[in-house]
Design a protein around this motif. Sequence first.
Motif, PDB file in Angstrom:
ATOM      1  N   GLN A  29      -7.545  67.443  61.302  1.00 42.23           N
ATOM      2  CA  GLN A  29      -6.659  66.393  61.775  1.00 42.23           C
ATOM      3  C   GLN A  29      -6.936  65.963  63.213  1.00 42.23           C
ATOM      4  O   GLN A  29      -6.565  64.866  63.607  1.00 42.23           O
ATOM      5  CB  GLN A  29      -5.195  66.842  61.618  1.00 42.23           C
ATOM      6  CG  GLN A  29      -4.810  66.979  60.156  1.00 42.23           C
ATOM      7  CD  GLN A  29      -3.391  67.443  59.980  1.00 42.23           C
ATOM      8  OE1 GLN A  29      -3.121  68.648  59.952  1.00 42.23           O
ATOM      9  NE2 GLN A  29      -2.450  66.523  59.857  1.00 42.23           N
TER      10      GLN A  29
ATOM     11  N   PHE B 237      -5.866  73.329  54.545  1.00 38.68           N
ATOM     12  CA  PHE B 237      -6.090  72.244  53.566  1.00 38.68           C
ATOM     13  C   PHE B 237      -7.552  71.873  53.300  1.00 38.68           C
ATOM     14  O   PHE B 237      -7.849  71.334  52.244  1.00 38.68           O
ATOM     15  CB  PHE B 237      -5.340  70.958  53.952  1.00 38.68           C
ATOM     16  CG  PHE B 237      -3.832  71.084  53.971  1.00 38.68           C
ATOM     17  CD1 PHE B 237      -3.182  72.091  53.288  1.00 38.68           C
ATOM     18  CD2 PHE B 237      -3.056  70.163  54.680  1.00 38.68           C
ATOM     19  CE1 PHE B 237      -1.786  72.188  53.299  1.00 38.68           C
ATOM     20  CE2 PHE B 237      -1.664  70.248  54.699  1.00 38.68           C
ATOM     21  CZ  PHE B 237      -1.040  71.263  54.009  1.00 38.68           C
TER      22      PHE B 237
ATOM     23  N   ASN C 154      -2.477  77.952  55.114  1.00 38.83           N
ATOM     24  CA  ASN C 154      -1.387  77.045  55.429  1.00 38.83           C
ATOM     25  C   ASN C 154      -0.840  76.406  54.158  1.00 38.83           C
ATOM     26  O   ASN C 154      -1.592  75.801  53.384  1.00 38.83           O
ATOM     27  CB  ASN C 154      -1.887  75.929  56.363  1.00 38.83           C
ATOM     28  CG  ASN C 154      -0.772  74.979  56.755  1.00 38.83           C
ATOM     29  OD1 ASN C 154       0.142  75.362  57.479  1.00 38.83           O
ATOM     30  ND2 ASN C 154      -0.821  73.746  56.266  1.00 38.83           N
TER      31      ASN C 154
ATOM     32  N   ASN D  87       7.000  76.406  58.015  1.00 40.20           N
ATOM     33  CA  ASN D  87       6.811  74.995  58.369  1.00 40.20           C
ATOM     34  C   ASN D  87       8.005  74.242  57.816  1.00 40.20           C
ATOM     35  O   ASN D  87       8.131  74.067  56.600  1.00 40.20           O
ATOM     36  CB  ASN D  87       5.520  74.442  57.752  1.00 40.20           C
ATOM     37  CG  ASN D  87       4.276  75.115  58.321  1.00 40.20           C
ATOM     38  OD1 ASN D  87       4.356  75.938  59.230  1.00 40.20           O
ATOM     39  ND2 ASN D  87       3.128  74.762  57.789  1.00 40.20           N
TER      40      ASN D  87
ATOM     41  N   TRP E  65      11.304  60.913  55.901  1.00 36.61           N
ATOM     42  CA  TRP E  65      11.919  62.243  55.779  1.00 36.61           C
ATOM     43  C   TRP E  65      13.254  62.283  56.524  1.00 36.61           C
ATOM     44  O   TRP E  65      13.350  61.850  57.672  1.00 36.61           O
ATOM     45  CB  TRP E  65      10.988  63.319  56.358  1.00 36.61           C
ATOM     46  CG  TRP E  65       9.662  63.406  55.661  1.00 36.61           C
ATOM     47  CD1 TRP E  65       9.277  62.753  54.518  1.00 36.61           C
ATOM     48  CD2 TRP E  65       8.519  64.175  56.068  1.00 36.61           C
ATOM     49  NE1 TRP E  65       7.984  63.078  54.191  1.00 36.61           N
ATOM     50  CE2 TRP E  65       7.498  63.948  55.128  1.00 36.61           C
ATOM     51  CE3 TRP E  65       8.258  65.046  57.132  1.00 36.61           C
ATOM     52  CZ2 TRP E  65       6.240  64.552  55.209  1.00 36.61           C
ATOM     53  CZ3 TRP E  65       7.013  65.646  57.226  1.00 36.61           C
ATOM     54  CH2 TRP E  65       6.011  65.405  56.272  1.00 36.61           C
TER      55      TRP E  65
ATOM     56  N   GLU F 163       5.557  75.269  62.229  1.00 33.18           N
ATOM     57  CA  GLU F 163       5.522  73.803  62.317  1.00 33.18           C
ATOM     58  C   GLU F 163       6.943  73.285  62.192  1.00 33.18           C
ATOM     59  O   GLU F 163       7.714  73.748  61.349  1.00 33.18           O
ATOM     60  CB  GLU F 163       4.718  73.163  61.165  1.00 33.18           C
ATOM     61  CG  GLU F 163       3.232  73.280  61.282  1.00 33.18           C
ATOM     62  CD  GLU F 163       2.493  72.611  60.122  1.00 33.18           C
ATOM     63  OE1 GLU F 163       3.002  71.612  59.557  1.00 33.18           O
ATOM     64  OE2 GLU F 163       1.406  73.092  59.781  1.00 33.18           O
TER      65      GLU F 163
ATOM     66  N   GLU G 254      -3.090  62.088  59.794  1.00 41.58           N
ATOM     67  CA  GLU G 254      -2.099  62.680  58.888  1.00 41.58           C
ATOM     68  C   GLU G 254      -2.551  62.487  57.425  1.00 41.58           C
ATOM     69  O   GLU G 254      -1.948  61.756  56.644  1.00 41.58           O
ATOM     70  CB  GLU G 254      -0.711  62.079  59.185  1.00 41.58           C
ATOM     71  CG  GLU G 254       0.430  62.502  58.277  1.00 41.58           C
ATOM     72  CD  GLU G 254       0.632  64.008  58.151  1.00 41.58           C
ATOM     73  OE1 GLU G 254       0.332  64.743  59.100  1.00 41.58           O
ATOM     74  OE2 GLU G 254       1.085  64.436  57.079  1.00 41.58           O
ATOM     75  N   TRP G 255      -3.661  63.110  57.080  1.00 44.03           N
ATOM     76  CA  TRP G 255      -4.150  63.144  55.707  1.00 44.03           C
ATOM     77  C   TRP G 255      -4.158  61.764  55.053  1.00 44.03           C
ATOM     78  O   TRP G 255      -4.625  60.805  55.669  1.00 44.03           O
ATOM     79  CB  TRP G 255      -3.349  64.189  54.894  1.00 44.03           C
ATOM     80  CG  TRP G 255      -3.302  65.499  55.616  1.00 44.03           C
ATOM     81  CD1 TRP G 255      -2.214  66.093  56.203  1.00 44.03           C
ATOM     82  CD2 TRP G 255      -4.417  66.374  55.906  1.00 44.03           C
ATOM     83  NE1 TRP G 255      -2.573  67.277  56.818  1.00 44.03           N
ATOM     84  CE2 TRP G 255      -3.911  67.475  56.651  1.00 44.03           C
ATOM     85  CE3 TRP G 255      -5.792  66.363  55.623  1.00 44.03           C
ATOM     86  CZ2 TRP G 255      -4.718  68.515  57.095  1.00 44.03           C
ATOM     87  CZ3 TRP G 255      -6.600  67.400  56.065  1.00 44.03           C
ATOM     88  CH2 TRP G 255      -6.055  68.460  56.785  1.00 44.03           C
TER      89      TRP G 255
HETATM   90  C1  FCB Z   1       2.440  69.848  57.073  1.00 48.17           C
HETATM   91  C2  FCB Z   1       0.971  70.137  57.293  1.00 48.17           C
HETATM   92  C3  FCB Z   1       0.393  69.511  58.534  1.00 48.17           C
HETATM   93  C4  FCB Z   1       0.948  68.118  58.778  1.00 48.17           C
HETATM   94  C5  FCB Z   1       2.447  68.122  58.699  1.00 48.17           C
HETATM   95  C6  FCB Z   1       3.084  66.788  58.978  1.00 48.17           C
HETATM   96  O1  FCB Z   1       2.719  69.923  55.709  1.00 48.17           O
HETATM   97  O2  FCB Z   1       0.756  71.515  57.375  1.00 48.17           O
HETATM   98  O3  FCB Z   1      -1.008  69.524  58.419  1.00 48.17           O
HETATM   99  O4  FCB Z   1       0.371  67.252  57.896  1.00 48.17           O
HETATM  100  O5  FCB Z   1       2.857  68.563  57.441  1.00 48.17           O
END
Ligand code: FCB
Length: 408
Positions: A17, A110, A153, A261, A299, A324, A369-370
Amino acid sequence: MPFPPDFLWGSATSAHQVEGNNTSSDWWAWEQEGRVPFKSGLACDHFNRYDEDFDLARDFGQNAHRFSIEWARIEPQEGCFSDEAIRHYTQVIASLRRRGLEPFVTLHHFTNPKWFQERGGWVHRRAPFFFKRYAAQMAQSFKGQVRFWITINEPLVYVYQSYLARIWPADQVGIRAALSALFHFEEAHRAAFDLLHQVQMKGGGGESVQVGVAQAIRLSSPCKESWLPDRAASYLRDYAFNTLFLDRLTRRRALDFIGINYYTRDFVHWGGKGLLSLFGEVCPNAHAHTRTPRSALGWEVYPEGLYKTLLRLKKYHLPLYVTENGFATDDDAEREEFIKDHLTSVRRALEAGTPVKGYFYWSLLDNFEWAEGTRPRFGLVEVDFQSLRRAARPSARRLREIILTEIG
Ligand code: FCB
């Protein structure tokens, strides 16, 4: 009651990321094939700018930092470990230590090497073996330099996004693939847990390593409290996604701590298709009693959920770290509120006797963000993705004030 003096305050990132040019990974290939609408490209160029970024983290009053090692850089080809990549992360760890930031190192966040995905990814029966070989290399390479390790993770999120939602890289889909990946994650974690402890013992001296996972806790509430099918679906979903994996690992004594997280909760109603209907469907409707504002990803802001989560996980009798917690927004004042409210939840959990030992905000930097690209802004630091210039946001200073007050 203040936070304990040895409380760890930090922020978190993950390699793909922020680093940029992660060319040997499955995610890079996925992006180049156009399977997601965005490309990570240079991301934040953190690979070259980590010193500058850690200066910021230190200036924010933090004393810890969570990041991930990129497996695809370490082992770009099957069985060939890159000395250069190992040297790079040795320097990253040293850079953190010089600034008084305790490293929390994630081994899998990931992304996988492309060769690993081509072999069948986490569904392949040798996946735990491949991961263990990589973890062994990391344990040796960073012996005596890293105390806190997170093996994997959010295994459930990974499995869901890759094998069920079909949004992330995977060449198989369906519930069988998902279950097999999950079992392999468990096996991989347990192997890494054992060997990280063995290598450390051989090295002797120093404080003992602590090995955990970072588990996503996404709470579920039934849409209609009075309707049994909604309640049942919400309960099952909550159990399967949030605590099943932890139950299995703690039963086998394969965790020294739990990383949490936490972001939000979902409202869930009965629905879906086939086996998956058991876990209900996330409700797209806004529920009258949910709080506004929502994040840029839609969210709900639900700080009470963090308090409930910490209390709920107390039963495992293990140290808890919030690995997180963060908010995607273009309005930094909202982020400030978010942080304040969630830290109030942490404080309340501490007062209720929960062993919370640290808090990591997601994320230090705006990042990739993916499948959502760089649009959602999570950072304490704003990143201009054209010039790659960094600018600390006021919420970072606010968090600094809280930290400085708390540590007196
Ligand atoms: C989590 C992930 C992280 C990021 C946040 C927003 O699920 O671990 O990589 O994408 O969400």
